[in-house]
Motif scaffolding. Structure first.
Motif, short mmCIF file in Angstrom:
data_model
loop_
_atom_site.label_atom_id
_atom_site.label_comp_id
_atom_site.label_asym_id
_atom_site.label_seq_id
_atom_site.Cartn_x
_atom_site.Cartn_y
_atom_site.Cartn_z
N TRP A 1 0.80 -1.23 0.00
CA TRP A 1 0.00 0.00 0.00
C TRP A 1 0.84 1.28 0.00
O TRP A 1 0.44 2.29 -0.57
CB TRP A 1 -0.90 0.02 1.24
CG TRP A 1 -2.07 -0.89 1.16
CD1 TRP A 1 -2.05 -2.25 1.33
CD2 TRP A 1 -3.41 -0.54 0.86
NE1 TRP A 1 -3.31 -2.77 1.17
CE2 TRP A 1 -4.18 -1.73 0.88
CE3 TRP A 1 -4.06 0.66 0.60
CZ2 TRP A 1 -5.54 -1.76 0.64
CZ3 TRP A 1 -5.43 0.64 0.37
CH2 TRP A 1 -6.15 -0.56 0.38
N THR A 2 1.96 1.25 0.66
CA THR A 2 2.66 2.51 0.94
C THR A 2 3.16 3.21 -0.33
O THR A 2 3.66 2.58 -1.25
CB THR A 2 3.86 2.27 1.88
OG1 THR A 2 4.44 3.53 2.20
CG2 THR A 2 4.92 1.38 1.23
N GLU A 3 2.97 4.53 -0.34
CA GLU A 3 3.51 5.37 -1.40
C GLU A 3 4.62 6.27 -0.86
O GLU A 3 5.05 7.20 -1.52
CB GLU A 3 2.39 6.25 -1.99
CG GLU A 3 1.30 5.46 -2.68
CD GLU A 3 0.15 6.35 -3.17
OE1 GLU A 3 -0.18 6.25 -4.35
OE2 GLU A 3 -0.36 7.13 -2.35
N ASP A 4 5.07 5.93 0.33
CA ASP A 4 6.10 6.73 1.00
C ASP A 4 7.47 6.23 0.57
O ASP A 4 7.88 5.11 0.90
CB ASP A 4 5.93 6.59 2.52
CG ASP A 4 6.83 7.55 3.29
OD1 ASP A 4 7.87 7.95 2.74
OD2 ASP A 4 6.50 7.89 4.44
N GLN A 5 8.19 7.08 -0.15
CA GLN A 5 9.51 6.71 -0.66
C GLN A 5 10.45 6.33 0.48
O GLN A 5 11.25 5.39 0.36
CB GLN A 5 10.10 7.89 -1.44
CG GLN A 5 11.47 7.62 -2.03
CD GLN A 5 11.41 6.74 -3.26
OE1 GLN A 5 10.57 6.96 -4.12
NE2 GLN A 5 12.29 5.76 -3.34
N SER A 6 10.35 7.02 1.61
CA SER A 6 11.27 6.76 2.72
C SER A 6 11.06 5.37 3.31
O SER A 6 12.00 4.71 3.78
CB SER A 6 11.10 7.81 3.82
OG SER A 6 9.79 7.76 4.37
#
Length: 931
Positions: free
Chosen positions: A295-300
């Protein structure tokens, strides 16, 4: 949920025992009359519940009214349970009293009226409190019954769709039909990418393949199909499947990859340590790694996992498959050129999928008016495979065209509150379920996404909340079986698999819920179920609603006192609490004392070294799981849990003894204690647990539970490992008191710590399928062994004094024989085949060992000869596939009949070089290593 809740409550109200307390009750607010009024109000409300349950989806006012009804119902259930707990307590005390007169004999639980004269046990003040609560609750329910008039509910006839549960369910084989309708091109594309010989694009050693599509499109199904493809299996050295879901946790994912390679993940929560371990596990190997449901779209967050570590460690041509609903994930991973995008099914393919399930076994109906309606229903699935499967399963059991038309014309298709398209067909299927099945499905929202349910465990959890009606536990358990099968058949459960246990002597059924179904169940549950993964970053701001009844806390590399999350305010309605992966060594006493309504407490997979005495105050508790913890003992107050039905102690490696008060748990049905290596003492009082069905391991000693005491536990079923400790006194007479013949065990393991000469008295039931006996010191084989007509697996290990093998050849279903350490057997004679004399062999045609597939002889120090008979009229081991002979250092020959078997694998090790063997078939895989 209210329908099923009210049904069970009405049953409890009808059976509440006032008969033994009438004199006291006349002085205590006339509680019996109040209960009758309460029942009357409930029945009036019950008539409109079906309509109310449907309206709550789009009307908040109806939902609030139902919440109020649920609150009062739950409170009344708890009050009645408190009342009945007093009765159970007196039963337990009555048994103790009876035992003083006649030791360890089954006691009839018919209760004389004077047994429960509460004046004798000074319970008047307690009864007064309960009666007062009943009166207050009756007032609340009267108000709720009056409020229902403002909603103008449609009244339905009082009927129970639960009635269908008593009938055997139809086959669920349609669940196994290929789910790749319309995905042929995507399947071929994915296989091509996985099997490609190079991944030199942009200089990358590892190819990342994202599968993108909205929920219910079949992304995971497509990935599973490729993952389990035979060609794919042989192409990769390592295949690892990781369910990612939300929230994204780099440490957790890396540990899952490590475990997926068959290695043990480190205890460290330092990302760098875990990544280094992961790198070592993947080093130089050609790997296929599937990251499912990202799900995550967080690059970090992606950077925390450091995919570069994986890509550098794995060998060239390794692949990473990612399933996700978000195209942005593919962009972050720099893999848009390899993306496989799953669109909605065409109308044609959607109809084909729907029809394959709806008309399974009733193809003639398709051209008899049903097909035209089905085509219109399939169009409403809007190309969503999950919707087509769910509605197909729903329509499969509808035999009238009018019923099909009702589904097509349902108002649910127009609901505005239901934003996710796939929820509408799920709602249609959901409302067609019996109320009890719906309630059981909703409970599954307590678990995290991708959780693998154990069928038996799930049924025990459902039963801990009294979800089933019935006259006894067995009937309720049978209902649970049907509920599970119904949810599988209706596609609410999927990925059903069977797994063997640690000892490979029994198996269990497991399944999962599709993540869309999980979202759907959460949507219906609103605030009643709450699951949260607690990290240090969110711990202090975590606030749990006081409306939550079922709570799961998942600790991620962090622990905090339970009282930080649970207070007297937000735990007063809590009925389920599950805590996993914490580092707490003892549960918070302050928190325990506040959870008065708990039915289920799961503290498994933590680091508990002590369970507080206060746990005995949780009188409503039915299910207690302390598995995989580090307690040496359990508190004596455990005996106060008179309602306890399931106690799980699996894998409690340092647990030494169970408390003497175990005998008070007269309602206990399941004691799961496999893997308790040091549990050397079971109290003799456990002989009072005459309802016990599950007891995995049983150590018998002079001081504690004895062999003869097993005669009281005649309800045991499933598997049992009996460990007979040293210095057993009067073992022979004890054995005669232990009628294992009347215990319907399917898997039995006997372990003798000292020579014991009378195995004859331990005859098991005819239904036994697996028998393992370790270190038996007798010289003769028990006569009953040849009567086990359903036996499939037999293991005899360490029979140091026995000089002959049992005559097993006529057992019709025996598939595997494992004989080890029978050091005095010199010859395998014809008796092993079941040929007792020469006349038997010549009298008529015979087949010996008709189903035997696997035969092993190991460490037979004195074995010299294996005699073999022959002849046109005799067939021996016609199904033999595997033969293993090891450490038989004096064996001179193998019988010639082995050449006529269809054996495919032969392993001979540590045997004399001079051994005479038959000529093995050309297609047989033979491995030989001599002394």
């Amino acid at each position: 949920m209210a329908e099923a809740l009210i049904k069970v409550l009405l049953e409890q109200l009808a059976t509440v025992a006032f008969d033994h307390t009438k004199e006291a009750m006349k002085l205590i607010l006339n509680a019996e009359t109040e209960v009758q009024k309460f029942s009357s109000n409930l029945k009036a409300i019950q008539a409109v519940l079906e309509d109310a349950e449907k309206q709550q989806v789009e009307k908040a006012s109806v939902r609030n009214w139902l919440d109020g009804l649920n609150d009062v119902s739950y409170e009344m259930i708890d009050v009645l349970d408190e009342w009945n707990t007093e009765i159970l307590k007196q039963k337990a005390l009555g048994v103790v009293t009876a035992e003083k007169k006649k030791t360890f004999k089954k006691v009839c639980f018919s209760i004389p009226s004077n047994c429960f004269c509460f004046r004798q046990v000074n319970k008047a003040s307690h009864l007064y409190k309960i009666a007062t609560e009943i009166k207050v609750l009756n007032g609340k329910l009267t108000l709720i019954a009056t409020q229902k008039e403002q909603f103008e509910f449609h009244q339905s006839s009082i009927h129970s769709r639960d009635g269908q549960l008593i009938k055997p369910l139809e086959t669920s084989s349609f669940v196994k039909i290929s789910e790749i309708f319309g995905r042929e091109e995507a399947t071929a594309d994915l296989l091509s990418k996985l099997l490609s010989e190079s991944s030199d694009e942009e200089g990358k050693r590892v190819l990342i393949i994202p599968i993108v599509g909205m929920g219910g499109m079949g992304k995971t199904t497509l990935a599973q199909l490729a993952y389990n493809n035979k060609t794919v299996e042989t192409c990769f050295e390592e295949r690892v499947w990781v369910c990612v879901s939300d929230p994204f946790d780099g440490v957790k994912i890396a540990k899952a990859i490590i475990s997926g390679t068959g290695n043990t993940a480190p205890d460290s929560t330092v990302l760098q340590d875990v990544l280094q371990c992961m790198s070592r596990c993947l080093e130089g190997k050609k790997c296929l790694i599937v990251l499912d449901d990202v799900w995550t779209e967080d690059q970090s967050e992606w950077e925390s996992l450091k995919l570069s570590v994986i890509m550098e460690a794995c060998a060239k041509d390794s692949k990473i498959v990612v399933t996700t609903r978000k195209e942005k994930v593919a962009e972050i991973m720099g893999a848009t050129t390899q993306m496989i995008h799953l669109e909605k099914l065409s109308d044609e393919n959607c109809l084909a999928l729907f029809n394959s399930i709806a008309f399974l076994g009733r193809e003639e109906d398709k051209d008899n008016g049903f097909g035209a309606i089905g085509e219109k229903i399939a169009k409403k699935c809007n190309g969503l495979p999950l919707a087509a499967r769910t509605l197909g399963a729903l329509m499969h059991n509808k035999k009238k065209r009018g019923e099909w038309q009702e589904v097509l014309d349902s108002k649910i298709w127009a609901l505005k509150e239901v934003k996710q398209q796939v929820f509408r067909p799920l709602l249609l299927s959901y409302y067609e379920l019996a109320p009890t099945v719906r309630r059981c499905l909703l409970y599954c929202a307590t678990f995290v996404k991708d959780y693998q349910f154990n069928k038996q465990n799930l049924i025990e959890l459902w039963m801990s909340h009294d979800y089933f009606s019935g006259k006894d536990y067995k009937e309720k358990e049978t209902t649970g079986q049907y509920v599970f099968e119904t949810l599988v058949m209706r596609s609410f459960f999927q990925d059903v698999v069977e797994k063997e246990d640690y000892y490979n002597i029994s198996s269990s059924i497991y399944c999962k819920m599709h993540d869309i179904v999980h979202d759907f169940v959460l949507f219906l549950n609103k605030n009643e179920c709450f699951t949260v993964e607690i990290k240090e970053a969110n711990a202090r701001r975590m606030r749990i609603s006081e409306e939550v009844r079922h709570l799961m806390l998942m600790f991620a590399s962090f622990s905090s006192p339970l009282s930080d999350f649970i207070s007297a305010v937000n735990c007063k309605k809590l009925r389920t609490l599950a805590i996993f992966n914490s580092t707490m060594s003892s549960i918070d006493i302050k928190a325990i004392s506040q959870m008065k309504c708990l039915r289920t407490l799961n503290l498994s997979h933590n680091k508990m070294r002590e369970i507080p005495e206060e746990i005995g105050e949780l009188i409503h508790l039915r299910y207690l799981d302390l598995s995989q913890n580090y307690m040496e003992k359990l508190p004596d107050s455990l005996g106060n849990l008179y309602n306890l039905q399931t106690l799980c102690l699996t894998g409690c490696l340092v647990l030494i003894r169970l408390p003497e008060t175990m005998g008070n748990l007269i309602n206990l049905k399941h004691l799961h204690n496999e893997g308790c290596s040091y549990l050397g003492y079971l109290p003799r009082e456990m002989a009072r647990l005459t309802s016990l069905q599950t007891l995995n391991e049983c150590t018998l000693t002079d001081e504690g539970l004895k062999l003869g005491d097993l005669g009281s536990l005649d309800q045991l079923q499933g598997s049992l490992w009996i460990k007979l400790k040293e210095n057993l006194k009067d073992a022979t007479s004890d054995a005669e008191k232990a009628p294992l013949l009347n215990t319907k065990l399917r898997f039995l393991m006997l372990w003798f710590f000292e020579p014991y000469q009378d195995l004859e008295a331990l005859q098991p039931h005819q239904d036994l399928e697996t028998l393992t006996i370790y270190w038996y010191g007798g010289t003769r084989v028990p006569s009953w062994m040849i009567s086990l007509q359903n036996l499939r697996y037999l293991c005899l290990d360490g029979w140091s004094e026995c000089e002959c093998l049992p005559p097993l050849g006529k057992l019709p279903f025996l598939e595997k024989i494992d004989v080890r350490g029978m050091k005095k057997v010199k010859t395998v004679r014809d008796e092993f085949l079941g040929i007792m004399d020469t006349q038997t062999s010549a009298s008529s045609s015979s087949v010996f060992f008709p189903k035997l597939k696997d035969l092993r002889f190991d460490s037979m120090d004195e074995l010299e000869q294996w005699e073999g008979v022959g002849g046109d009229e005799i067939t021996i081991m016609p199904c033999l596939a595997s033969l293993t002979i090891s450490y038989c250092t004096k064996l001179m020959n193998l019988p010639l009949f082995l050449r006529d078997t269809p054996v495919k694998e032969v392993s001979i090790s540590r045997c004399p070089r001079s051994i005479v063997m038959p000529v093995w078939p050309d297609n047989c895989d033979v491995h030989i290593s001599f002394l």
